[in-house]
Design a protein around this motif. Structure first.
Motif, short mmCIF file in Angstrom:
data_model
loop_
_atom_site.label_atom_id
_atom_site.label_comp_id
_atom_site.label_asym_id
_atom_site.label_seq_id
_atom_site.Cartn_x
_atom_site.Cartn_y
_atom_site.Cartn_z
N UNK A 88 0.84 -1.20 0.00
CA UNK A 88 0.00 0.00 0.00
C UNK A 88 0.87 1.25 0.00
N UNK A 89 1.92 1.25 0.83
CA UNK A 89 2.82 2.40 0.89
C UNK A 89 3.39 2.71 -0.48
N UNK A 90 3.84 1.68 -1.17
CA UNK A 90 4.46 1.89 -2.47
C UNK A 90 3.44 2.40 -3.48
N UNK A 91 2.24 1.81 -3.43
CA UNK A 91 1.20 2.25 -4.38
C UNK A 91 0.86 3.72 -4.17
N UNK A 92 0.78 4.13 -2.89
CA UNK A 92 0.46 5.53 -2.61
C UNK A 92 1.61 6.43 -3.05
N UNK A 93 2.84 5.94 -2.87
CA UNK A 93 3.99 6.73 -3.34
C UNK A 93 3.91 6.95 -4.85
N UNK A 94 3.45 5.94 -5.57
CA UNK A 94 3.27 6.09 -7.02
C UNK A 94 2.25 7.20 -7.30
N UNK A 95 1.15 7.14 -6.56
CA UNK A 95 0.11 8.16 -6.77
C UNK A 95 0.64 9.56 -6.49
N UNK A 96 1.42 9.69 -5.42
CA UNK A 96 1.93 11.01 -5.04
C UNK A 96 2.88 11.53 -6.13
N UNK A 97 3.77 10.65 -6.55
CA UNK A 97 4.80 11.12 -7.47
C UNK A 97 4.24 11.39 -8.86
N UNK A 98 3.13 10.73 -9.21
CA UNK A 98 2.54 11.01 -10.51
C UNK A 98 1.47 12.08 -10.43
N UNK A 99 1.25 12.62 -9.23
CA UNK A 99 0.21 13.64 -9.11
C UNK A 99 0.51 14.77 -10.09
N UNK A 100 -0.46 15.14 -10.90
CA UNK A 100 -0.19 16.02 -12.03
C UNK A 100 0.08 17.46 -11.62
N UNK A 101 1.12 17.61 -10.81
CA UNK A 101 1.49 18.93 -10.36
C UNK A 101 1.93 19.78 -11.53
N UNK A 102 2.84 19.23 -12.33
CA UNK A 102 3.34 19.95 -13.48
C UNK A 102 2.21 20.18 -14.49
N UNK A 103 1.36 19.16 -14.62
CA UNK A 103 0.24 19.31 -15.56
C UNK A 103 -0.70 20.43 -15.11
N UNK A 104 -0.92 20.51 -13.80
CA UNK A 104 -1.82 21.54 -13.27
C UNK A 104 -1.28 22.93 -13.53
N UNK A 105 0.05 23.06 -13.57
CA UNK A 105 0.65 24.37 -13.82
C UNK A 105 0.90 24.58 -15.32
N UNK A 106 1.02 23.48 -16.06
CA UNK A 106 1.46 23.56 -17.45
C UNK A 106 0.58 24.50 -18.27
N UNK A 107 -0.71 24.37 -18.13
CA UNK A 107 -1.62 25.16 -18.94
C UNK A 107 -1.81 26.59 -18.40
N UNK A 108 -2.20 26.73 -17.11
CA UNK A 108 -2.45 28.11 -16.65
C UNK A 108 -1.22 29.01 -16.72
#
Lengths: 56, 746
Positions: free
Chosen positions: B384-404
């Protein structure tokens, strides 16, 4: 190591003051007109010392 | 004289003492731009009696005025500003979207502040943990982090949680779903780790994610607000009251809602007509350009029908009301436009399109990681820890900033060139345009008549013409006056001047009657008048001598031909659609170099033309200003309107441009195309980042430290890439055009 028991609250307090100041500024409308303040400094005050013609 | 109009306001405050009878009005003043403007506006308002305070907001281009309705009227405030050269219009207070937007912006900023505070402090604690705090200290630091981060996540995450929940309940996936999932899971897992004395807590990651994403949201909101305040809410077009003539011949100012068919209404010269009707009495010229696109005012008299939204130019008219409110031609056009705009709401923005692919991929990757680890290690906690780490690291932070981030920079650039972009979606659409449809009057042309030719006349005759023209309120006469003044003709003083509304001016000069007016009135022979030439004529008749003609035409915008040529060079098809007469349309089309043109088209025809072409896969940019363009503007893929367009048109358009240059149209398209390229680069970067980061997370190496560095670095790269647009030339591909343009500095 006990110093962190002092430092952490101090850090939080300083951060909290910053946060409170920002929220206050937001609430009191200081972000409503960001460009106006920069320009307004160029406007002569109405209550400026009277400048009669020729003295300038 | 104005008190009846404001009876509803003054009625309830009459009992209160004087200070209570103060109203607050917000005036939108699009042309305010400097300190000089601010002080001139505030001074001219404060000089009026009855004005208590006046304050200009430069960012919003508005003035907030507190005024006493018993002493002055809002019309006087506006007149005072117009005398200073500022067009002002009252902001419709009833428009709830304006207030809602402002509230939303404040909420976002508050959330950003809280997330920033939490991110800073939690990061401070995290650094201590990473640098090797021992078990007991680490637990203490984790607990303090939890105390800061959890409330911050709950407060600052609301904009995302709400939107994600909304999307899920509608069985859709948007970018907010993986964001919310990552933030909530990271916080929950970290809390579990803290309680059980675990080694890794991701509190810093979850609040930092929120901080970066909220920055993107705030930027996006700022951009929309900047444009909106100058564009929307200007619903001054519909007259709100009319002067009703009662049976006894008295005049009563009546709100428009209380006017019904059959009533008689007086329309003073210079006023906008409030209802549809038939003229009972009076002659005048009618400016129908907003409804039909015709540049030349039309002469009307008893029996002529008249539409709401037109402007009565020269003489007072009494009309019998035939339709009102929702039945008027004006209301019909507005409803056409609203219907057209609903089609556009189906457009899916770039970021959402990306989310549709991205979100399922991320969730599948996390699930596969969880199952893989469970199968391999058999330890559900580690899995579970590893799966959540995957989710965190792929969280579309850059994508959220990319467009605006890109859109804010692009719209800031366009703002500097005088183009207001209403939202990011308009920019995205503009980049996809492959066909441009222009309106004629007021878009390719300035919408104002210009003297282009005149019969040979002596300078004495010209002086008489100037003398008469100066005294008239008719736009054609104004144009003649301007042209003659520019030639250095001194107007002669006239005697016994009479203005015949709808016909022209008559006066006495040296004992003979002189007239300046329509050809029919000056008895120009039928043969002469029958020569159908584009443009309109004004005639000067001196005594019994044959009349002399001034020919006036609606002048082209200075750079219209050049702008059209640039668009064609970009490979865009250009079309001219107009409500004006065919010969006039043909001439303008030839002058600017457009091959495809249609004249005498109704608003519905224009919208239908655009719809039929879009159905064949074309993306159309409509550039228009008149009310008759509003349905077409609403139908088109994206639309632009000049800032002097009527209010409804400005509201319908995705972009509004200030100034007289049409060059901004190809410039805006070039900037939008450059912005799209940068957005795609940012997406490509985000994809590359994931290709590197996801494997690291999947094998279980994504410690909180790695996650923090990866997220900050990717956000910074994306933002920096967006800023490149600020310094780039308009677009690499338009370099040749800029040389042709000749304006670019060496």
């Amino acid at each position: 190591m006990n110093i962190i028991l002092v430092l952490i609250p101090v850090a939080l307090l300083l951060g909290g003051i910053g946060l409170a100041a920002f929220l206050w500024a937001l609430k009191s409308g200081q972000f409503e007109d960001l460009d106006g303040a920069a320009e307004r400094i160029l406007i002569e005050d109405d209550d400026a010392p009277d400048r009669t013609e020729g003295t300038d | 004289m104005n008190s009846p109009a404001h009876a509803p306001h003054t009625g309830d405050v009459a009992a209160d003492p004087a200070p209570a009878s103060v109203e607050t009005a917000v005036l939108v003043i699009p042309s305010v731009h400097c300190a000089g403007c601010i002080s001139r506006i505030e001074r001219s308002l404060l000089q009026l009696t009855g004005v208590e305070t006046a304050r200009v907001n430069l960012s919003a281009r508005q003035a907030t005025v507190r005024w006493d309705p018993a002493v002055t009227t809002i019309d006087r405030l506006i007149a005072a500003l117009e005398a200073e050269g500022f067009d002002a219009r009252p902001l419709a207070e009833a428009d709830p979207s304006v207030k809602l937007e402002a509230d939303h912006g404040r909420q976002l900023l508050k959330a950003l502040a809280v997330a920033g505070f939490a991110a800073g402090n939690v990061m401070l604690l995290s650094v201590s943990v990473w640098s090797g705090a021992e078990a007991a200290t680490r637990d203490l630091l984790h607990w303090i982090s939890a105390l800061i981060a959890l409330p911050a996540v709950v407060y600052a995450g609301r904009p995302f949680f709400g939107s994600a929940w909304h999307a899920l309940t509608h069985r859709r996936l948007n970018m907010d779903v993986p964001i919310s999932l990552a933030v909530i899971l990271a916080a929950a897992m970290s809390l579990f780790e803290t309680v059980t004395g675990g080694q890794h807590a991701y509190f810093d990651a979850s609040v930092m994610l929120l901080f970066f994403l909220l920055s993107g949201r705030c930027l996006d909101h700022m951009m929309r607000r900047r444009a909106r305040s100058a564009v929307t809410g200007l619903i001054g077009l519909k007259a709100t009251s009319a002067i009703v003539v009662d049976d006894a011949g008295g005049h009563i100012t009546t709100p428009i809602s209380k006017i019904s068919a059959g009533m008689q209404v007086l329309v003073p010269a210079g006023d906008r007509v409030a209802t549809d009707g038939v003229i009972v009495e009076g002659h005048s010229d009618l400016d129908r350009s907003l409804i039909t696109g015709e540049a030349v005012p039309e002469h009307v008299g008893p029996g002529s029908s008249i539409e709401a939204g037109t402007i009565n130019i020269s003489g007072p008219l009494t009309i019998e009301v035939t339709a009102n409110g929702d039945d008027t031609v004006l209301a019909e056009i507005v409803s056409l436009m609203n219907a057209a705009e609903q089609g556009r709401a189906r457009y899916v923005r770039l970021a959402d399109r990306a989310a549709r692919i991205y979100a399922p991929l991320v969730h599948i990757a996390a699930l596969v990681t969880f199952l893989g680890w469970l199968w391999w290690s058999g330890d559900w906690h580690v899995s579970l820890l590893t799966a959540i780490a995957v989710l965190i690291i792929t969280c579309p932070c850059a994508l959220g900033l990319a467009v605006p981030a890109v859109h804010v920079v692009a719209s800031g650039r366009l703002f500097g060139q005088g183009v207001l972009v209403k939202d990011g979606s308009a920019l995205e659409r503009l980049a996809e345009v492959d066909m441009v449809v222009f309106d004629k009057t007021g878009t390719l042309t300035t919408g104002k008549p210009n003297l282009v030719a005149m019969d040979p006349m002596s300078s004495d005759d010209l002086a008489i013409a100037a003398g008469l023209a100066r005294l008239s309120s008719h736009p054609l006469a104004h144009a003649v006056d301007d042209a003659l003044t520019a030639r250095g003709i001194e107007p002669v003083k006239m005697e016994d001047v009479v203005e015949h509304p709808g016909y022209g001016m008559a006066a006495m000069h040296n004992g003979q009657t002189v007239r300046l007016g329509s050809p029919e009135w000056c008895r120009v022979s039928e043969d002469d008048a029958a020569q159908e030439t584009p443009g309109s004529q004004l005639c000067l008749q001196l005594g019994s001598r044959p009349a002399r003609k001034f020919t006036l035409e609606d002048a082209l915008r200075e750079d219209a031909a050049q702008a059209v040529a640039q668009l064609r060079r970009r490979g865009l098809r250009t079309v001219l659609l107009s409500g004006d007469l065919a010969p006039a349309v043909k001439q303008v089309a030839r002058q600017v170099g457009i091959d495809e043109f249609h004249g005498r088209w109704k608003p519905q025809d224009k919208a239908a033309f655009i719809r039929s072409h879009q159905n064949t896969g074309r993306n159309i940019l409509m550039v228009g200003d008149g009310l008759n363009d509003a349905p077409a503007l609403g139908t088109a893929h994206v639309s632009m309107a000049p800032s002097n367009a009527c209010d409804i048109t400005g509201t319908a358009a995705g972009l509004v441009f200030l100034g007289s240059r049409l060059q901004v149209v190809p410039d805006a398209i070039a900037t939008a195309a450059a912005a799209r390229r940068l957005v795609r680069q940012n997406f490509a970067f985000a994809a590359a980042y994931n290709l590197v980061a996801v494997p690291i997370a999947v094998v279980g190496l994504a410690s909180p430290l790695v996650a923090a560095i990866a997220m900050s670095a990717s956000s910074l790269v994306v933002t920096a890439n967006a800023l490149r647009l600020q310094w780039r030339p308009i677009a690499a591909t338009t370099n040749q055009m800029r040389n042709v343009n000749g304006r670019s500095k060496p």
